[in-house]
Write a protein that holds these residues in place. Structure first.
Motif, short mmCIF file in Angstrom:
data_model
loop_
_atom_site.label_atom_id
_atom_site.label_comp_id
_atom_site.label_asym_id
_atom_site.label_seq_id
_atom_site.Cartn_x
_atom_site.Cartn_y
_atom_site.Cartn_z
N GLU A 70 41.40 44.01 42.51
CA GLU A 70 40.63 44.17 41.27
C GLU A 70 41.27 43.42 40.11
N THR A 71 42.57 43.33 40.10
CA THR A 71 43.25 42.55 39.06
C THR A 71 42.85 41.09 39.17
N LEU A 72 42.82 40.56 40.39
CA LEU A 72 42.41 39.17 40.59
C LEU A 72 40.96 38.97 40.19
N LYS A 73 40.12 39.97 40.44
CA LYS A 73 38.71 39.87 40.05
C LYS A 73 38.56 39.86 38.53
N ALA A 74 39.38 40.64 37.84
CA ALA A 74 39.33 40.65 36.37
C ALA A 74 39.77 39.29 35.82
N VAL A 75 40.79 38.69 36.45
CA VAL A 75 41.25 37.36 36.04
C VAL A 75 40.13 36.34 36.27
N ALA A 76 39.49 36.42 37.42
CA ALA A 76 38.39 35.50 37.75
C ALA A 76 37.25 35.64 36.76
N GLN A 77 36.91 36.87 36.42
CA GLN A 77 35.82 37.10 35.45
C GLN A 77 36.17 36.50 34.10
N ALA A 78 37.40 36.72 33.65
CA ALA A 78 37.82 36.18 32.35
C ALA A 78 37.73 34.66 32.33
N LYS A 79 38.20 34.02 33.41
CA LYS A 79 38.15 32.55 33.49
C LYS A 79 36.70 32.06 33.55
N TYR A 80 35.90 32.74 34.33
CA TYR A 80 34.50 32.37 34.46
C TYR A 80 33.80 32.45 33.10
N GLU A 81 34.03 33.54 32.37
CA GLU A 81 33.36 33.73 31.08
C GLU A 81 33.87 32.75 30.04
#
Ligand SMILES: [Zn+2]
Ligand SMILES: [Zn+2]
Length: 103
Positions: A70-81
């Motif tokens: 989930e931490t990696l998913k939060a990082v991915a979301q932040a980069k994507y946005e």
């Protein structure tokens, strides 16, 4: 194959971020969003290089540790946005269906 938008260096993301170690041997590619969202992950570069231990062994690895995943998913979301600008959050929610940053 798309390029990661999460990391510039080809090294284990977890070794670097949590242990300040540069690991470049035996790297495996991890799609941060997997299952039905794997193609979304591939298309948008939401993937990281991980050493085998941090990819697919018990302990600090996204395939065994839900918090790590989930931490990696939060990082991915932040980069994507960050990369996709206004409207990116709505696009993320439409495609992924979960807000990992404000979970
Ligand atoms: Zn590692
Ligand atoms: Zn993986």
């Amino acid at each position: 194959m798309s390029k990661s938008i999460i990391q510039a260096e080809k090294e284990c993301y977890i070794c670097r971020r949590w242990y300040a170690v540069k690991t470049t041997r035996g790297l495996e590619e991890h799609h941060v969003l997997n299952g039905p969202l794997r193609s979304f992950s591939e298309r948008h570069g939401l993937k990281v290089w991980l050493c085998h231990q941090h990819h697919n062994e018990p302990g600090m690895s996204p395939h065994y540790n839900a918090t790590c995943a989930e931490t990696l998913k939060a990082v991915a979301q932040a980069k994507y946005e960050e990369k996709n600008g206004p409207g990116a959050h709505a696009a993320w929610m439409a495609a992924v269906g979960k807000d990992y940053i404000n979970a």
